[in-house]
Design a protein around this motif. Structure first.
Motif, mmCIF file in Angstrom:
data_model
loop_
_atom_site.group_PDB
_atom_site.id
_atom_site.type_symbol
_atom_site.label_atom_id
_atom_site.label_comp_id
_atom_site.label_asym_id
_atom_site.label_seq_id
_atom_site.Cartn_x
_atom_site.Cartn_y
_atom_site.Cartn_z
ATOM 1 N N ARG A 194 75.689 -18.265 -22.691
ATOM 2 C CA ARG A 194 76.503 -17.085 -22.388
ATOM 3 C C ARG A 194 76.917 -17.003 -20.923
ATOM 4 N NH1 ARG A 194 74.644 -12.111 -20.391
ATOM 5 N NH2 ARG A 194 75.910 -10.284 -20.956
ATOM 6 N N MET A 195 75.956 -17.098 -20.005
ATOM 7 C CA MET A 195 76.273 -16.872 -18.601
ATOM 8 C C MET A 195 77.131 -17.999 -18.032
ATOM 9 S SD MET A 195 76.145 -14.648 -16.286
ATOM 10 C CE MET A 195 74.920 -13.514 -16.946
ATOM 11 N N ALA A 196 76.854 -19.251 -18.414
ATOM 12 C CA ALA A 196 77.684 -20.357 -17.950
ATOM 13 C C ALA A 196 79.114 -20.202 -18.454
ATOM 14 C CB ALA A 196 77.093 -21.689 -18.408
ATOM 15 N N GLU A 197 79.257 -19.729 -19.685
ATOM 16 C CA GLU A 197 80.594 -19.515 -20.232
ATOM 17 C C GLU A 197 81.330 -18.427 -19.463
ATOM 18 O OE1 GLU A 197 83.764 -20.386 -22.778
ATOM 19 O OE2 GLU A 197 81.846 -21.429 -22.504
ATOM 20 N N LEU A 198 80.632 -17.364 -19.098
ATOM 21 C CA LEU A 198 81.253 -16.295 -18.322
ATOM 22 C C LEU A 198 81.713 -16.792 -16.954
ATOM 23 C CD1 LEU A 198 78.888 -13.305 -19.184
ATOM 24 C CD2 LEU A 198 81.348 -13.429 -19.643
ATOM 25 N N LEU A 199 80.878 -17.600 -16.300
ATOM 26 C CA LEU A 199 81.261 -18.150 -14.999
ATOM 27 C C LEU A 199 82.473 -19.058 -15.134
ATOM 28 C CD1 LEU A 199 77.674 -18.953 -13.679
ATOM 29 C CD2 LEU A 199 79.209 -17.192 -12.781
ATOM 30 N N GLY A 200 82.484 -19.875 -16.184
ATOM 31 C CA GLY A 200 83.615 -20.766 -16.406
ATOM 32 C C GLY A 200 84.891 -20.013 -16.723
ATOM 33 N N LEU A 201 84.792 -18.933 -17.501
ATOM 34 C CA LEU A 201 85.974 -18.142 -17.829
ATOM 35 C C LEU A 201 86.558 -17.480 -16.586
ATOM 36 C CD1 LEU A 201 84.862 -16.434 -21.166
ATOM 37 C CD2 LEU A 201 86.739 -18.067 -20.868
ATOM 38 N N ARG A 202 85.696 -17.017 -15.707
ATOM 39 C CA ARG A 202 86.205 -16.425 -14.465
ATOM 40 C C ARG A 202 86.993 -17.455 -13.670
ATOM 41 N NH1 ARG A 202 82.753 -14.382 -9.181
ATOM 42 N NH2 ARG A 202 84.542 -13.568 -8.019
ATOM 43 N N ASP A 203 86.462 -18.673 -13.540
ATOM 44 C CA ASP A 203 87.182 -19.691 -12.787
ATOM 45 C C ASP A 203 88.448 -20.135 -13.503
ATOM 46 O OD1 ASP A 203 85.904 -21.434 -10.226
ATOM 47 O OD2 ASP A 203 84.616 -19.918 -11.098
ATOM 48 N N GLN A 204 88.455 -20.102 -14.836
ATOM 49 C CA GLN A 204 89.679 -20.435 -15.560
ATOM 50 C C GLN A 204 90.761 -19.402 -15.281
ATOM 51 O OE1 GLN A 204 90.453 -23.256 -17.590
ATOM 52 N NE2 GLN A 204 92.446 -22.329 -17.116
ATOM 53 N N MET A 205 90.386 -18.129 -15.214
ATOM 54 C CA MET A 205 91.343 -17.094 -14.858
ATOM 55 C C MET A 205 91.876 -17.313 -13.450
ATOM 56 S SD MET A 205 89.494 -13.692 -16.476
ATOM 57 C CE MET A 205 90.843 -12.563 -16.107
ATOM 58 N N MET A 206 90.979 -17.687 -12.526
ATOM 59 C CA MET A 206 91.412 -18.011 -11.173
ATOM 60 C C MET A 206 92.417 -19.170 -11.183
ATOM 61 S SD MET A 206 87.958 -17.907 -8.872
ATOM 62 C CE MET A 206 87.188 -16.390 -8.336
ATOM 63 N N ALA A 207 92.094 -20.214 -11.954
ATOM 64 C CA ALA A 207 92.961 -21.392 -12.004
ATOM 65 C C ALA A 207 94.339 -21.024 -12.544
ATOM 66 C CB ALA A 207 92.322 -22.478 -12.864
ATOM 67 N N ASP A 208 94.396 -20.232 -13.606
ATOM 68 C CA ASP A 208 95.679 -19.828 -14.170
ATOM 69 C C ASP A 208 96.511 -19.060 -13.142
ATOM 70 O OD1 ASP A 208 95.016 -20.996 -16.580
ATOM 71 O OD2 ASP A 208 94.338 -19.132 -17.515
ATOM 72 N N ASN A 209 95.858 -18.188 -12.384
ATOM 73 C CA ASN A 209 96.581 -17.438 -11.352
ATOM 74 C C ASN A 209 97.066 -18.358 -10.233
ATOM 75 O OD1 ASN A 209 96.409 -14.917 -12.576
ATOM 76 N ND2 ASN A 209 94.452 -14.441 -11.640
ATOM 77 N N LEU A 210 96.245 -19.334 -9.842
ATOM 78 C CA LEU A 210 96.654 -20.255 -8.788
ATOM 79 C C LEU A 210 97.837 -21.109 -9.223
ATOM 80 C CD1 LEU A 210 93.226 -21.413 -7.315
ATOM 81 C CD2 LEU A 210 94.931 -19.926 -6.235
ATOM 82 N N LEU A 211 97.849 -21.541 -10.459
ATOM 83 C CA LEU A 211 98.974 -22.343 -10.952
ATOM 84 C C LEU A 211 100.258 -21.516 -10.951
ATOM 85 C CD1 LEU A 211 97.129 -24.198 -13.833
ATOM 86 C CD2 LEU A 211 98.078 -25.260 -11.769
ATOM 87 N N ALA A 212 100.149 -20.234 -11.262
ATOM 88 C CA ALA A 212 101.324 -19.360 -11.199
ATOM 89 C C ALA A 212 101.781 -19.164 -9.757
ATOM 90 C CB ALA A 212 101.010 -18.014 -11.853
#
Length: 401
Positions: free
Chosen positions: A251-269
């Protein structure tokens, strides 16, 4: 005898940083090993001012992406007051930083009187605060996306009404419950309402995407970009809340990864808009997997930098920041066999280091990992030398005023 690494270090300026890179990146990422030290942010500000002369027009920092719109409106058009912007435009308490305040003031002064083609832009790229103290309600992102679409498409094309969204969302304190980060049973992320909201968010984003080919003027492009941001944030937050309610060991590793995925999507935009300086913790920007010890277990996840680097290749560059001492936090002179110890012996207070050349001088003698007595500071990982484009080193960090 320690190797002579003097020739690997140069004065910290934009020109020296860009010379380390094979091509001029669209996203130039500068990490930091700890938060809350204005010395690091002052150096970031200096580098950004110099990068503006090199054609960079955006700075993106590790702060709430929706709150960042408040700062961007201010630096573009002076909307609000500086005090209001510092209070409402940042997450994680970053609005209290004198260096962040000076950055916003300078950007507004720079833009004043200039044509829009020369404007500097500000962006937060954190998906929204997803911390152990609680997460964020998806209300603001969902309702803003719905409002954008309802003003532009026929009502019968919308998957729901604004009233339906409001009913499904309920009270915001259901979503921001601090205990939910540690106790899945306190989360609403897998409730019937949350599952329905995930479907509606997906439908709203699909409706927005289907209208991408419509003519976009300079003014409407800004609104469309914001609508895309609302959509990314709504879907990301609902996905994170779903995992917050999960009871599996991952659970917690997935939450950390999802946060960074959101960051990555914003950076690509952000990269679509033009060259930008990105500033955040080293853990979020490095190309390697990030690791953190939490609850007696080591957690691993792919950082935003790793995701973006895989997508942009030479369009992404990353320089980690390393520190010699933070004595007010108990971080004293580094051991000479660590990366920080080697750099601390240089006769300069700060420098940018060519990691390729540093690795060549060190040879097969791998530096030892440094241990940190302060939980808020993560030392430089010597195994990352081959993956980083450079290191910015600051010898001593004085207490922030």
């Amino acid at each position: 005898m320690a190797p002579d690494i003097t020739d690997t270090a140069h004065a910290v300026d934009a020109a020296a940083v860009l010379k380390l890179l094979p091509a001029r990146p669209r996203l130039l990422a500068l990490g930091e090993p700890t938060h809350g030290e204005d010395t690091l942010l002052e150096l970031r500000n200096d580098v950004f001012r110099q990068l503006v002369d090199e054609g960079y027009r955006t700075i993106a920092i590790e702060s709430d992406c929706l709150r960042g719109l408040i700062v961007d409106d201010y630096v573009i058009s002076g909307t609000g007051t500086l005090d209001e912007v510092m209070e409402r435009g940042f997450s994680h308490g970053f609005g209290a930083s004198a260096a962040n305040r000076e950055l916003v003031r300078w950007m507004r002064a720079y833009n004043d009187g200039r044509p829009s083609s020369e404007w500097l832009r500000f962006a937060g790229f954190d998906g929204a605060p997803l911390e152990i103290t609680g997460a964020t309600s998806p209300r603001a992102a969902l309702t803003a996306l719905h409002g954008y679409l309802s003003a532009r498409v026929d009502a019968d094309l919308l998957p729901c009404t604004a009233e339906t969204l409001d009913q499904l969302l309920g009270a915001d304190d259901r979503w921001t419950e601090p205990a939910a980060a540690r106790d899945p049973s306190r989360s609403v992320g897998q409730s019937a309402e949350a599952k329905e909201l995930r479907l509606l968010a997906d439908d709203l984003v699909a409706l927005l995407d289907a209208r991408t080919p419509q003519p976009i003027t300079a003014d409407s492009r800004e609104e469309w970009d914001r609508a895309r941001l609302y959509g990314r944030t709504a879907k990301g937050l609902l996905r994170s809340h779903f995992w917050m309610a999960d009871t599996s060991p991952g659970r917690m590793a997935e939450l950390l990864g999802l946060r960074d995925q959101m960051m990555a999507d914003n950076l690509l935009a952000i990269a679509e808009r033009g060259p930008a300086l990105v500033h955040a913790h080293n853990l979020h920007l490095q190309r390697e997997k990030s690791r953190m010890r939490m609850g007696g277990r080591w957690l691993e996840w792919w950082s935003a930098g790793a995701v973006v680097s895989a997508r942009l290749a030479e369009g992404y560059a990353f320089l980690a920041t390393a520190i010699g001492t933070i004595r007010h936090q108990g971080v004293d002179t580094p051991a000479p066999d660590t990366v920080e110890g080697l750099l601390y012996a240089l006769p300069v207070d700060r420098c940018v280091v060519d990691t390729d050349r540093l690795a060549g001088v060190i040879g097969d003698t791998r530096p030892a990992p440094r241990e940190s007595p302060y939980y808020g500071y993560i030392p430089y990982d010597p195994t990352h030398l081959a993956g980083d484009d450079g290191i910015v080193f600051i010898k001593d960090i004085p207490p922030s005023q």
